[in-house]
Write a protein that holds these residues in place. Structure first.
Motif, PDB file in Angstrom:
ATOM      1  N   GLY A 118      35.664  29.085  69.743  1.00 22.51           N
ATOM      2  CA  GLY A 118      34.665  28.114  69.292  1.00 22.51           C
ATOM      3  C   GLY A 118      33.955  27.432  70.453  1.00 22.51           C
ATOM      4  N   LEU A 150      35.349  26.215  62.894  1.00 21.44           N
ATOM      5  CA  LEU A 150      34.751  26.039  64.224  1.00 21.44           C
ATOM      6  C   LEU A 150      33.327  26.590  64.265  1.00 21.44           C
ATOM      7  N   GLY A 151      33.124  27.734  63.598  1.00 20.86           N
ATOM      8  CA  GLY A 151      31.785  28.322  63.536  1.00 20.86           C
ATOM      9  C   GLY A 151      30.779  27.382  62.893  1.00 20.86           C
TER      10      GLY A 151
END
Length: 447
Positions: A118, A150-151
């Motif tokens: 991330g 996280l994306g």
């Protein structure tokens, strides 16, 4: 970072620089002390021996330069050899001429691999490298969910297939999806294990053969010292890693991993993780880290941090106001403090200044939590009070203390230090001098 190593190494070198005449016995005694310091820092025995042999060989002719004291020449030799030990020069990501660039992130469980994916995605996005994440850890519970979260936080697309256990197929599909999305970089978060085993390495070898990645980055825990070196050697022998990301370098890392990995594997350290935040991933510069270890500062990294975190127009506006007749008010102070917080933990930022040693940082009693206390106090004021602190009588200060959850004494301390800072900043603007005493600096502080 490496506080204990830095303090001990510099104390030894100061004994040498303090001598007018540097005898052979003094050099040998200093090198014996450096040997002990490096071994205590968990640097491998072989690398420590080679390091000292090179330093000693170069130190034999230090009297040749009459303009420089011999002790300072020894410091320069130690610096040069530290740089060589750490990898000599920065090694950036080797991006493919035809995108996407495929990067496999490998490592053991608990090393921070998914979080690093991330962080690296965020960094590559700011560098205009159009990252794309692929969740290839099909074994660890919630690994896919973690990477997806996280994306979303860094606004980078994630390819995942919860129905499949075929890692090669998942990654191939992910690379195809990245191509359709016009991504330039693909970060593959692979599965880890509690220890290196044949099953894990077999899967990674099959994945490497199937997708032919441009980079294989080992994510290793920088706190583990020689364990990290052993793990790096195991992965390198099996996969041929192209680089290393050392995590948790903001903690009490002794330095053994960073100082040994390149010498053992010849795989360069490309990034270091210096905190929990998603922006806490720094490009690794051997020369800059050697400078930090020898307390010579790291101004270049400090400038880069400031450029990335500080709003230039706001900074110019603040600079004009600081030296104006009215001066800086608490609203301006709050904005400046928030911009400073974007640069990361204050201790890490101040640690980049030349001459700043661990003892000085400890004596300054720097605590980032106290910045939150200051912020709470200022936010508990009205806009009129922030603009004109002279309005703050006893009754108002009591209200602010209750609203911020702090004491009246803390409110008074902040206001007194702020007034002092206002006066100093005005004089700095007139004379071009230095020497600010900020409310989060040395001395008494709210909290």
């Amino acid at each position: 970072m490496f506080d204990e190593l830095s303090a001990k190494l510099n104390a030894t070198l100061q004994k040498l620089t303090g001598r007018g005449v540097l005898t052979e016995d003094a050099v040998k005694e200093g090198l014996r002390e450096i040997r002990r310091i490096l071994l205590e820092a968990d640097v491998s025995f072989d690398l420590t021996r080679d390091f000292l042999e090179r330093v000693q060989a170069k130190a034999i002719g230090v009297e040749a330069l009459k303009a420089v004291r011999p002790g300072h020449q020894i410091v320069k030799i130690v610096y040069d050899e530290l740089v060589a030990m750490l990898g000599e020069k920065q090694a950036p990501i080797a991006h493919a001429t035809v995108p996407p660039t495929v990067i496999l992130l490998v490592g053991l469980q608990g090393s921070g691999k998914t979080t690093t994916a991330g962080k690296l995605a965020r960094r590559l996005k700011t560098e205009q490298k159009a990252p794309f994440l692929v969740a290839a850890d099909v074994y660890r519970p919630a690994a896919i969910d973690q990477l997806t979260t996280l994306g979303k936080q860094v606004e980078v697309a994630v390819h995942a297939d919860t129905a499949s256990k075929d890692v090669v197929k998942i990654v191939r599909d992910g690379i195809a999806a990245a191509g359709k999305a016009r991504a330039r970089t693909v970060l593959v978060d692979t599965a880890g294990r509690l220890q290196i085993d044949d099953e894990m390495m077999g899967e990674l070898k099959r994945l490497k053969a199937a997708v032919n990645p441009h980079e294989i980055l080992l994510v290793a825990d920088g706190m583990t010292g020689q364990d990290a070196v052993r793990i790096a050697k195991g992965f390198h022998d099996a996969l041929g890693i192209t680089g290393v990301v050392l995590t948790k370098m903001d903690g009490d890392a002794r330095g053994g991993a960073a100082l040994s990995i390149y010498g053992v594997t010849h795989a360069p350290i490309k990034y270091i993780g210096v905190g929990e935040r998603l922006d806490a991933l720094e490009a690794f510069h051997p020369d800059r880290l050697a400078g930090r270890i020898l307390q010579q500062g790291d101004i270049l990294s400090l400038v880069e941090k400031a450029q990335g975190a500080v709003d230039e127009q706001e900074a110019e506006r603040l600079a004009r106001k600081v030296t104006s007749k009215k001066g800086m008010d608490l609203e301006d102070f709050l904005g400046a403090m928030r911009q400073m917080q974007k640069m990361g933990p204050l201790k890490n930022v101040l640690g980049m200044l030349p001459g700043m040693n661990p003892a000085m940082l400890q004596a300054a009693k720097i605590d980032d939590k106290k910045l939150k206390h200051v912020e709470a106090i200022v936010l508990s004021m009205t806009r009129k009070e922030r603009s004109n602190p002279d309005l703050l009588n006893g009754q108002r200060r009591l209200r602010i203390a209750k609203g911020s959850g702090r004491t009246v004494q803390e409110v008074n301390t902040l206001l007194n230090q702020f007034k002092q800072m206002q006066k100093v900043m005005k004089s700095v603007g007139k004379t071009g001098g230095t020497g600010l005493k900020l409310p989060f600096g040395r001395g008494p502080f709210p909290g």
